[in-house]
Design a protein around this motif. Sequence first.
Motif, PDB file in Angstrom:
ATOM      1  N   SER A   9      -1.930   4.663  39.306  1.00  0.00           N
ATOM      2  CA  SER A   9      -1.803   5.172  37.939  1.00  0.00           C
ATOM      3  C   SER A   9      -0.552   4.711  37.221  1.00  0.00           C
ATOM      4  O   SER A   9      -0.207   5.276  36.181  1.00  0.00           O
ATOM      5  CB  SER A   9      -1.884   6.706  37.904  1.00  0.00           C
ATOM      6  N   GLY A  58      -0.748   8.950  21.895  1.00  0.00           N
ATOM      7  CA  GLY A  58      -1.011   8.192  20.683  1.00  0.00           C
ATOM      8  C   GLY A  58       0.070   7.194  20.315  1.00  0.00           C
ATOM      9  O   GLY A  58      -0.139   6.341  19.449  1.00  0.00           O
ATOM     10  N   ASP A  65     -12.992  12.511  36.238  1.00  0.00           N
ATOM     11  CA  ASP A  65     -13.910  12.333  35.104  1.00  0.00           C
ATOM     12  C   ASP A  65     -13.300  11.475  34.010  1.00  0.00           C
ATOM     13  O   ASP A  65     -13.968  10.598  33.455  1.00  0.00           O
ATOM     14  CB  ASP A  65     -14.303  13.688  34.513  1.00  0.00           C
ATOM     15  N   PHE A  66     -12.048  11.712  33.684  1.00  0.00           N
ATOM     16  CA  PHE A  66     -11.397  11.000  32.581  1.00  0.00           C
ATOM     17  C   PHE A  66     -10.456   9.915  33.062  1.00  0.00           C
ATOM     18  O   PHE A  66     -10.076   9.043  32.302  1.00  0.00           O
ATOM     19  CB  PHE A  66     -10.646  11.986  31.686  1.00  0.00           C
ATOM     20  N   PHE A  67     -10.058  10.010  34.276  1.00  0.00           N
ATOM     21  CA  PHE A  67      -9.211   9.058  34.972  1.00  0.00           C
ATOM     22  C   PHE A  67      -7.817   8.943  34.381  1.00  0.00           C
ATOM     23  O   PHE A  67      -6.865   9.383  34.979  1.00  0.00           O
ATOM     24  CB  PHE A  67      -9.873   7.682  35.087  1.00  0.00           C
ATOM     25  N   GLU A  68      -7.659   8.290  33.251  1.00  0.00           N
ATOM     26  CA  GLU A  68      -6.328   8.058  32.708  1.00  0.00           C
ATOM     27  C   GLU A  68      -6.346   8.268  31.201  1.00  0.00           C
ATOM     28  O   GLU A  68      -7.253   7.811  30.509  1.00  0.00           O
ATOM     29  CB  GLU A  68      -5.896   6.618  33.006  1.00  0.00           C
ATOM     30  N   PRO A 123     -14.845   7.928  29.383  1.00  0.00           N
ATOM     31  CA  PRO A 123     -16.033   8.463  28.721  1.00  0.00           C
ATOM     32  C   PRO A 123     -16.432   7.701  27.460  1.00  0.00           C
ATOM     33  O   PRO A 123     -17.623   7.529  27.196  1.00  0.00           O
ATOM     34  CB  PRO A 123     -15.622   9.908  28.388  1.00  0.00           C
ATOM     35  N   SER A 132       3.396   8.198  33.352  1.00  0.00           N
ATOM     36  CA  SER A 132       4.120   6.935  33.144  1.00  0.00           C
ATOM     37  C   SER A 132       4.479   6.782  31.671  1.00  0.00           C
ATOM     38  O   SER A 132       3.885   7.424  30.801  1.00  0.00           O
ATOM     39  CB  SER A 132       3.255   5.745  33.568  1.00  0.00           C
ATOM     40  N   PHE A 190      -3.896   8.031  27.588  1.00  0.00           N
ATOM     41  CA  PHE A 190      -2.672   7.583  26.932  1.00  0.00           C
ATOM     42  C   PHE A 190      -2.314   8.551  25.823  1.00  0.00           C
ATOM     43  O   PHE A 190      -3.188   9.218  25.257  1.00  0.00           O
ATOM     44  CB  PHE A 190      -2.862   6.196  26.309  1.00  0.00           C
ATOM     45  N   TRP A 248      -7.382   3.650  27.531  1.00  0.00           N
ATOM     46  CA  TRP A 248      -7.822   3.263  28.871  1.00  0.00           C
ATOM     47  C   TRP A 248      -9.340   3.134  28.873  1.00  0.00           C
ATOM     48  O   TRP A 248     -10.051   4.070  28.508  1.00  0.00           O
ATOM     49  CB  TRP A 248      -7.379   4.330  29.863  1.00  0.00           C
ATOM     50  N   SER A 279       1.472  11.834  38.210  1.00  0.00           N
ATOM     51  CA  SER A 279       1.225  10.448  37.788  1.00  0.00           C
ATOM     52  C   SER A 279       1.392  10.304  36.284  1.00  0.00           C
ATOM     53  O   SER A 279       0.445  10.020  35.553  1.00  0.00           O
ATOM     54  CB  SER A 279      -0.177  10.007  38.206  1.00  0.00           C
ATOM     55  N   TYR A 312      -2.580  10.519  34.681  1.00  0.00           N
ATOM     56  CA  TYR A 312      -3.846  10.650  35.387  1.00  0.00           C
ATOM     57  C   TYR A 312      -4.478  11.953  34.917  1.00  0.00           C
ATOM     58  O   TYR A 312      -3.778  12.953  34.674  1.00  0.00           O
ATOM     59  CB  TYR A 312      -3.610  10.671  36.898  1.00  0.00           C
TER      60      TYR A 312
END
Lengths: 111, 117
Positions: free
Chosen positions: B102, A104, A97-100, B62, A36, A102, B47, A34, A93
């Motif tokens: 996602s 910088g 815990d952190f999901f997604e 978090p 992107s 990005f 996010w 996942s 992904y």
Amino acid sequence: QSALTQPPSASGSPGQSVTISCTGSGDDVGGYTSVSWYQQHPGKAPKLLIYEVTKRPSGVPDRFSGSKSGNTATLTVSGLQAEDEADYYCSSYAGSDFFELFGGGTRLTVL
Amino acid sequence: EVQLLQSGPEVKKPGESLKISCKISGYPFEDYGIVWVRQLPGKGLEWMAIIYPADSDIRYGPSFRGQVTVSDDKSLSTAYLQWSSLKASDSGTYYCARDDTSAFDVWGQGTVVTVSS
């Protein structure tokens, strides 16, 4: 878990190809498909360019392509055009815990 | 046509509360998650959270857990992001986007939030 690592800037002349890297870890980029990429012009909302590492949404030119090797994903822009000058962000992904996460962001300049 | 229409710009004072919205049209609201993404002035994308309207499951990044609250109103096909006590450091642009496993494939136009005394 930190943001994914991208070079702050990249550049190329019209017609050339440019690559932008996105480095993470086995807990994000390396562990999932996942990944992107998004393009953002100044003052505008981001636009999805690439999803699931290599897939392009309908309407995105095939000059944009994605790949991944280990913990690093790469966006390649071929046949650079003036309108490609923008900020580019990767995302991945990163588990429940952190999901997604990005990256910088990378500012692409068309010389 | 799939659209996410966000509420307009806001100017608030530190300590005030705020709720911004993201109205969905063009597809069944419960079919996709909605994410919230922050962009501080001159900075990158972050996010924040995701809500799944199908079961109202919510997950927070978090850095944002306990700082903001995400909710939805299925009768209005609208997702919300709210703060109970704003800080100057909350100033920025907030985007909602549709989450397709996602991949954030459709974005709102962004809501600019300015917090200043």
